[in-house]
Design an enzyme around this catalytic site. Sequence first.
Site, PDB file in Angstrom:
ATOM      1  N   SER A  13       0.790  -1.234   0.000  1.00 20.55           N
ATOM      2  CA  SER A  13       0.000   0.000   0.000  1.00 20.55           C
ATOM      3  C   SER A  13       0.821   1.282   0.000  1.00 20.55           C
ATOM      4  O   SER A  13       0.251   2.369  -0.111  1.00 20.55           O
ATOM      5  CB  SER A  13      -0.960   0.015   1.190  1.00 20.55           C
ATOM      6  N   LYS A  71       0.127   3.591  -2.763  1.00 21.00           N
ATOM      7  CA  LYS A  71      -0.964   4.564  -2.699  1.00 21.00           C
ATOM      8  C   LYS A  71      -0.444   5.992  -2.646  1.00 21.00           C
ATOM      9  O   LYS A  71      -1.183   6.948  -2.927  1.00 21.00           O
ATOM     10  CB  LYS A  71      -1.863   4.270  -1.502  1.00 21.00           C
ATOM     11  N   SER A 108      -6.265   2.595   4.614  1.00 25.58           N
ATOM     12  CA  SER A 108      -5.643   1.939   3.461  1.00 25.58           C
ATOM     13  C   SER A 108      -6.706   1.236   2.618  1.00 25.58           C
ATOM     14  O   SER A 108      -6.481   0.156   2.071  1.00 25.58           O
ATOM     15  CB  SER A 108      -4.574   0.941   3.915  1.00 25.58           C
TER      16      SER A 108
END
Length: 400
Positions: free
Chosen positions: A110, A113, A168
């Site tokens: 993640s 991101k 997340s």
Amino acid sequence: MVTGFSCRAAVSACSLGVAGLLVLTPAAAAAGPRAAAPTAAPRAGEPAPPRPPGALPGPSLLYRSGTQVRPHRGAPEVPEVSALSWLVADAGSGEVLAAYDAHRALPPASTLKTLFALTVLPALPSGLEHTVRYEELADVGEGSSLVGVEEGHTYQVADLWRGVFLSSGNDAVHVLARLGGGWEATAARMQDKARALGALDTHVVSPDGYDAPGQVSSAFDLAVFGRAGLRNPDFARYCSTAQASFPGDGSSYPIENTNRLLTGEDGVAPYPGLIGIKNGYTSNAGNTLVAAAHRGGRTLVVSVLNPQADGGLTVYEEARALLDWGFSAAGQVDPVGSLDGLRPPSRTEPSAAPVVAAGAPVPDDDSGWSGTAVVAGLSGLGAGAVALALRAKGGRSARG
């Protein structure tokens, strides 16, 4: 597989202030085309070739294997960490203070991101409202971390970004990607953004960071993304938010940032001066983290990929050790590279206008940083305790 980060349980929370939120414009730096990795790589741990004190080495140094650091006599030793790759850099100047296998291609989970937000966030007004459709959630990967976006509900774009940065939430990423032009188009734009920033190790397949064949990044690239994010006041605000409310059926429920260095959850002591940024985990990537902190007039950014020591919280303690070293080594090491070192010359921003968080004073420009660097202190103190009802949503495994 770990328990889902979007777990909701009944609590009473105090509204939190964010102190030391930094919004940085890039320092002027010499940038050039990507340098090829050395044809004859030195042995791991081989010292860097001698250079004039303070001189910035070429980009190829960070392609060497092993730890790269150029300490002065008496400088503190770089801590021993188990991560497969890591990097410590000054967020103001972009100078890399030390690194280990900085360009090693690894799955980012993640932390990718950060690139998603750099790409999509500027294109979507935060107050835009959108009613979620079934097809926007249909392709969310199995076991993904979720914030709880539901079909038929109307959300503001700002709500969805809080779901991305705090929980997340891959569900929030999928909706935002659709708003931003579609899944594949978003991946292509992210790839272009990475190249424009000089992040040449990154290959984007799934914009949410979910494991996908061929999807990789590096400690160098992720530090580039984290540093770039601090120049965007919305990114900086979201990544530093510890707690927030998320719309649900009839009422909102609280969500908490999964970055333990920010919140102090699960026995991890919060890091003094931490700004935040982004953590991640998948079974393929292991634990990953990009973090930034401010202390004594300096801002550092660190990236830590896949610690090999036991325990899912090791990534936070290794990031802590690297941040501590970076602050204590101020003025005692020469840079081993620059986060601007691979940026195409035409993409360099030598004199971007200062960006200051709303309500924050502009400091005097006497910091000595090269180029324009603005530190915006955004201090907020909670007016009182607020009781927030959490609804349990346990048993969900989290990836991406």
